[in-house]
Design a protein around this motif. Sequence first.
Motif: not given
Length: 251
Positions: A65-79
Motif C-alpha cells: 500500500e505505501p509503495l503504490v501510494a508513493a508511486i502514484t504521488a510521484a506520477k501526479e507531480k509529473q502529470s
Amino acid sequence: MNIDIVTLFPEMVTAGFQTSIIGRAIDSGVVAIDTVNFRDFSTNKHHHVDDYPYGGGAGMLLKVEPLVAAITAAKEKQSGKRSRVILMDPSGKKFDQQTAVEFSQEEHLIFICGHYEGYDERIKDYTDDSYSIGDFVLTGGELPAMVMIDASVRLLPGVLGNEDSAIEESHSSGLLEYPQYTRPPEFDGKKVPEVLLSGHHGRIKEWRHYQALRKTYRERPDLLETYDMSPEETKWLVEIKNEQTKKEKKD
C-alpha cells in the motif's frame, strides 16, 4: 528529464547527487531529481511500512500500500509526462550501458528502493521493470538506483563537457575503452606508444580500435559473445589470440 526516487532514506540519495557532474546537471536544469519517502504514505499509526510474510520465513517484507501510494504521488507531480517505474530488485535484469541509454531517453523515471527481506510480490504489478546491478546483496536499493541514475544522466546532452566522451567510453561501442596516456611521454622506463605521438589521426584511430578489441578479449571476453564483429575485427582477433598463445607458452 525528471527523476523521483522512492526511498526510506531520502537524505542518502540527496547528498549523493549534490556534487560533481550530476550536481552540475541539476543546477543547470538538465535534470530534476527528487525523493519520495514512502513512510509518509503509511496508514499504520506507527508508520510501519513492513510486515511479516504470510507462510512464515525470515525477515520482513515491504507492504504494497505505501509503495503504490508513493508511486502514484510521484506520477501526479509529473502529470502529462510518461513515467517509467523501475524496481530495484536482486532478481531483476542486469543493468548495462544499453539500459542507461534507454533510461536517458525517458521523460520521467521513478526508482523504487527496497529494504528488509524484500517486497510484497504485488508491487510488481505497479512497476514497468525490475533491475539489478549485479549478483550480490546490498542493504537497500539506494546505491543501485544512484548507480543507474548516474550512468543515465551523464548521457543527457549538455551534461558532459565533451560530447564525444560518452561515445568513446567503455561499453558504449560494445568493447572496453582503449588504453590512454598523458604526459610525461616516458616514466620509469615505460614509454607512451609511438603511434599516439605521431599526429596521424587515421593510424591513431585504428590503433585505438585494435587495442579496445585486445583489451576486451583479455579482460572481458564474455562481451565478445554478443558483439557483432566486422571482417577486419575478426582478423585482428585471430592476431590477438595468437599473441596471447605465444605469451602463455613463453611464460
